[in-house]
Write an enzyme that holds these catalytic residues in place. Structure first.
Site, PDB file in Angstrom:
ATOM      1  N   GLU A  58      70.781   4.398 115.278  1.00 61.52           N
ATOM      2  CA  GLU A  58      71.692   3.996 116.350  1.00 61.52           C
ATOM      3  C   GLU A  58      71.887   2.479 116.456  1.00 61.52           C
ATOM      4  O   GLU A  58      72.783   2.015 117.161  1.00 61.52           O
ATOM      5  CB  GLU A  58      71.194   4.539 117.690  1.00 61.52           C
ATOM      6  CG  GLU A  58      71.291   6.048 117.821  1.00 61.52           C
ATOM      7  CD  GLU A  58      70.184   6.818 117.110  1.00 61.52           C
ATOM      8  OE1 GLU A  58      70.398   8.013 116.828  1.00 61.52           O
ATOM      9  OE2 GLU A  58      69.110   6.238 116.821  1.00 61.52           O
ATOM     10  N   HIS A  88      64.557  12.644 105.411  1.00 65.29           N
ATOM     11  CA  HIS A  88      65.021  11.962 106.621  1.00 65.29           C
ATOM     12  C   HIS A  88      64.927  10.446 106.485  1.00 65.29           C
ATOM     13  O   HIS A  88      65.833   9.711 106.889  1.00 65.29           O
ATOM     14  CB  HIS A  88      64.201  12.458 107.821  1.00 65.29           C
ATOM     15  CG  HIS A  88      64.625  11.876 109.130  1.00 65.29           C
ATOM     16  ND1 HIS A  88      63.932  10.879 109.750  1.00 65.29           N
ATOM     17  CD2 HIS A  88      65.685  12.162 109.925  1.00 65.29           C
ATOM     18  CE1 HIS A  88      64.534  10.565 110.881  1.00 65.29           C
ATOM     19  NE2 HIS A  88      65.600  11.327 111.014  1.00 65.29           N
ATOM     20  N   ARG A 127      52.997  -5.317 108.654  1.00 67.17           N
ATOM     21  CA  ARG A 127      54.194  -6.149 108.825  1.00 67.17           C
ATOM     22  C   ARG A 127      54.541  -6.398 110.286  1.00 67.17           C
ATOM     23  O   ARG A 127      55.476  -7.128 110.594  1.00 67.17           O
ATOM     24  CB  ARG A 127      55.369  -5.502 108.095  1.00 67.17           C
ATOM     25  CG  ARG A 127      55.216  -5.623 106.588  1.00 67.17           C
ATOM     26  CD  ARG A 127      56.037  -4.601 105.826  1.00 67.17           C
ATOM     27  NE  ARG A 127      55.855  -4.744 104.376  1.00 67.17           N
ATOM     28  CZ  ARG A 127      54.805  -4.348 103.690  1.00 67.17           C
ATOM     29  NH1 ARG A 127      53.799  -3.769 104.314  1.00 67.17           N
ATOM     30  NH2 ARG A 127      54.716  -4.526 102.389  1.00 67.17           N
TER      31      ARG A 127
END
Length: 153
Positions: A58, A88, A127
Site C-alpha cells: 500500500e 507472497h 538492518r
C-alpha cells in the site's frame, strides 16, 4: 566541470514518512532511526509527518496521495517484507519497489526507498538497528541529501 552534491542540513525541511504496520516489530525500529536521523540533521520534529498504512504493498498509493498535496520536501518509505514459504514475498516486494520507483522518476521531490526485503527475520533485525545499522536512519540522511541536491540542481 561542476560537482554537485547535497548538504546534510535539514533545517526547515518538511518530510513525510510512510510506514507499513506489517512487521511492526521491525518497521517501528526503522521509524525510530529515521526520526533520529532527521532531527540530528536539523529537521524540526514538528516538520515530520508520519503516515501509517497496512503493508508495503500500500505504500506507493499513500506516497502518490502525499505528492498530490505538494507540502513535503521529501518522502521516506519504510517497510519490511520478509521472505516466507509462499510467493507472497515476491509479489509484495516487487510491486512495492516498482510502485515507489515509478513515482520517484516523475516526482518533483525525492522519494527514498527504505523498505527492507530480507530472506529472514534475523536479516531484518540486523538492518533495523542491529549489526548492519539502521536503514531508517540511512533513509533519513539520504532524504536530506537528496532534497539539497535537488535544490542545487
Amino acid at each position: 566541470m561542476g560537482i554537485y552534491e547535497g548538504k546534510l542540513d535539514g533545517s526547515g525541511l518538511k518530510i513525510a514518512v510512510v510506514i507499513s504496520r506489517f512487521n511492526g516489530f521491525i518497521t517501528e525500529k526503522l521509524l525510530q532511526g529515521a526520526q533520529d536521523g532527521l532531527v540530528r540533521h536539523g529537521v524540526p520534529e514538528a516538520n515530520i509527518d508520519i503516515y501509517r498504512c497496512p503493508g508495503a504493498f500500500e505504500i506507493p498509493a499513500v506516497v502518490r496521495k502525499i505528492l498530490e498535496k505538494k507540502k513535503h520536501d521529501a518522502v521516506i518509505c519504510l517497510g519490511a517484507v520478509i521472505r516466507g514459504e509462499t510467493p507472497h514475498f515476491d509479489y509484495v516486494a516487487g510491486e512495492s519497489s516498482k510502485g515507489v520507483g515509478q513515482l520517484s522518476i516523475s516526482s518533483p521531490v525525492p522519494i527514498i526507498y527504505g523498505i527492507l526485503t530480507t530472506d529472514s527475520v534475523e536479516q531484518a533485525v540486523d538492518r533495523a538497528g542491529g549489526k548492519s545499522g539502521n536503514k531508517g536512519y540511512d533513509s533519513a540522511v539520504a532524504a536530506i541529501e537528496m532534497v539539497n541536491l535537488f535544490k542545487t540542481i
